[in-house]
Write an enzyme that holds these catalytic residues in place. Structure first.
Site, PDB file in Angstrom:
ATOM      1  N   ARG A   1       0.821  -1.221   0.000  1.00 29.12           N
ATOM      2  CA  ARG A   1       0.000   0.000   0.000  1.00 29.12           C
ATOM      3  C   ARG A   1       0.851   1.266   0.000  1.00 29.12           C
ATOM      4  O   ARG A   1       0.432   2.299  -0.517  1.00 29.12           O
ATOM      5  CB  ARG A   1      -0.980  -0.016   1.177  1.00 29.12           C
ATOM      6  CG  ARG A   1      -2.094  -1.052   1.002  1.00 29.12           C
ATOM      7  CD  ARG A   1      -2.981  -1.125   2.226  1.00 29.12           C
ATOM      8  NE  ARG A   1      -2.262  -1.540   3.415  1.00 29.12           N
ATOM      9  CZ  ARG A   1      -2.139  -2.796   3.839  1.00 29.12           C
ATOM     10  NH1 ARG A   1      -2.705  -3.774   3.168  1.00 29.12           N
ATOM     11  NH2 ARG A   1      -1.461  -3.077   4.928  1.00 29.12           N
TER      12      ARG A   1
ATOM     13  N   GLU B   1       5.805 -10.051  14.873  1.00 26.76           N
ATOM     14  CA  GLU B   1       5.184 -10.721  16.011  1.00 26.76           C
ATOM     15  C   GLU B   1       4.788 -12.158  15.676  1.00 26.76           C
ATOM     16  O   GLU B   1       4.609 -12.981  16.562  1.00 26.76           O
ATOM     17  CB  GLU B   1       3.972  -9.927  16.517  1.00 26.76           C
ATOM     18  CG  GLU B   1       2.915  -9.608  15.502  1.00 26.76           C
ATOM     19  CD  GLU B   1       3.178  -8.369  14.656  1.00 26.76           C
ATOM     20  OE1 GLU B   1       2.280  -8.007  13.895  1.00 26.76           O
ATOM     21  OE2 GLU B   1       4.283  -7.790  14.708  1.00 26.76           O
TER      22      GLU B   1
END
Length: 185
Positions: free
Chosen positions: A72, A109
């Site tokens: 994006r 993560e």
């Protein structure tokens, strides 16, 4: 370590993003609120406001490139680069560019990832680069992009993002770099 202040952005720009952004509860998992910027970018006035906000604080001639993060960030960086009359860089995910490449791996993560830039045909030594992306969360991807550009000899002139997700440590992780955030989730 130099402390950089948060660049102030017009309340009208923040308001436009907030007004147009779609919030989706429990996506991609239960308890998470997803902030969809698609309606903001699809609206001509909203998109223009975002591009103006991301370019805030940078004048034509003050930077050499605007770098967008896969994927994006590409849309945003291209528009900001046109506004600032400069070149655009696409910082890609691993495996999207033919070798040779400069690469920087980092931990997420949920695993690991790598960002890449071409190693041939692009000399970034001493070039001032503004890094643009849609969302700042943990700061892992933006931090890796800064490291990759540093490895290539570039000078990171600042970071600009549309949306910050607070409480995930991204701002702290990027405290050594000037940061512009248009709005907070």
């Amino acid at each position: 370590m130099t402390e950089f202040p948060l660049t102030a952005v017009s309340p009208a720009i923040s308001s436009a993003v907030e007004r147009l952004m779609r919030r989706v509860e429990d996506f991609p998992s239960s308890g998470v609120q997803f902030c969809d910027l698609t309606p903001v970018l699809a609206d001509p006035e909203g998109f223009d406001a975002v591009v103006r906000g991301l370019a805030a604080g940078h004048e034509v001639g003050s930077i050499d490139y605007v770098a967008g993060l896969d994927a994006r960030g590409f849309l945003l960086a291209g528009a900001v680069a046109v506004r600032l009359h400069t070149g655009v860089l696409a910082i890609r995910k691993a495996g999207k560019l033919p070798p040779p490449v400069h690469s920087r791996s980092y931990e997420l993560e949920y695993g690991a990832a790598t960002l890449e830039l071409p190693a041939d045909g692009l000399d970034l030594s001493g070039k001032r680069v503004l890094v643009v992306d849609d969302v700042l969360a943990t700061g892992g991807t933006l931090s890796a992009a800064v490291g990759l550009l540093d490895d290539c000899g570039a000078i990171v002139a600042g970071l600009s993002v549309v949306l910050e997700v607070p409480g995930l440590g991204g701002r702290d992780r990027l405290a050594d770099t000037s940061l512009t955030c248009l709005t907070v989730a």
